[in-house]
Every structure is written in C-alpha cells, then in structure tokens.
Write a protein that holds these residues in place. Sequence first.
Motif, PDB file in Angstrom:
ATOM      1  N   TRP A   1       0.839  -1.192   0.000  1.00 29.46           N
ATOM      2  CA  TRP A   1       0.000   0.000   0.000  1.00 29.46           C
ATOM      3  C   TRP A   1       0.877   1.245   0.000  1.00 29.46           C
ATOM      4  O   TRP A   1       2.035   1.194   0.387  1.00 29.46           O
ATOM      5  CB  TRP A   1      -0.876   0.025   1.250  1.00 29.46           C
ATOM      6  N   TYR A   2       0.287   2.351  -0.436  1.00 24.58           N
ATOM      7  CA  TYR A   2       0.964   3.633  -0.313  1.00 24.58           C
ATOM      8  C   TYR A   2      -0.072   4.685   0.058  1.00 24.58           C
ATOM      9  O   TYR A   2      -1.268   4.474  -0.101  1.00 24.58           O
ATOM     10  CB  TYR A   2       1.707   4.013  -1.604  1.00 24.58           C
TER      11      TYR A   2
ATOM     12  N   LYS B   1      -0.670  -0.554  -4.095  1.00 26.34           N
ATOM     13  CA  LYS B   1       0.413  -0.393  -5.056  1.00 26.34           C
ATOM     14  C   LYS B   1       0.380  -1.625  -5.953  1.00 26.34           C
ATOM     15  O   LYS B   1       0.430  -2.748  -5.464  1.00 26.34           O
ATOM     16  CB  LYS B   1       1.749  -0.296  -4.332  1.00 26.34           C
TER      17      LYS B   1
ATOM     18  N   ASP C   1       2.069  -3.754  -9.111  1.00 27.80           N
ATOM     19  CA  ASP C   1       3.230  -3.975  -9.972  1.00 27.80           C
ATOM     20  C   ASP C   1       2.753  -4.623 -11.264  1.00 27.80           C
ATOM     21  O   ASP C   1       1.997  -5.602 -11.236  1.00 27.80           O
ATOM     22  CB  ASP C   1       4.242  -4.911  -9.308  1.00 27.80           C
TER      23      ASP C   1
END
Length: 117
Positions: A26-27, A38, A40
């Motif tokens: 998470w961000y 988050k 990828d």
Amino acid sequence: MIIYINENWRIATDPSNWIIQKRNGWYKDKKSGEKLPKWDSIRFPSTLPSALNQLFELRVREIESDVPEEIIRQGKKIASEISQACKFLEKFGKEVLAEGLGEGGYGLTSATFGDQK
C-alpha cells in the motif's frame, strides 16, 4: 479497463496491451492522504485470452508445495477465480461497455477488493 481477479491480482489495459498486475503493498496518496494499493505490472500480453492463460501459469508457479494433491487443489482454486471473472465478463461485459466503464472496470470497483481508505 480493469478486471479484478481477486484482492491481489488484476488485469488492466493500455492502448496496446493487457497488463497482468499483482498487488505489492500500500501507499499513501500525497494529496488526499488516502491509503491506496500499489500494483506492480508483471506481464504485457497482447490478447485477453493470453493474459488469462499467463496469469494462471504465473499463479500456479507461485504455489509453495511439493505435494501433488495440494498443487492440484490450489490450481483448481486459481482456475475457479479466473473462471468467475470470465463468467462475469460474459454476463455483463456488453452491458457495461455499452454504458461506459467506471474506474474499477466491468462494474467492479476497487472497494470490492479492499482498495479503500
């Protein structure tokens, strides 16, 4: 468009590719302070069937077991998740495309999979 497979996997698109994405923590959004997932980008197949097949293969390779029965059980679970996403697309895809896609893609929102504050 974003097709959520489960809380950790999704298939997104750009103008040229399908994009297999895996959640990686998470961000915190700098402007809103909102906690967001988050993602990828793992692979970039050119067709949806290829994306679905590659996602299945990726996830099966991640199975941490040497017991054939357990690998088969988990493989069936993975196939079921992908199949459910396909059934949803088959049932609702044309309607959703005709009405326009929201940010979550195909009627599923990010909140469906815990992508919320």
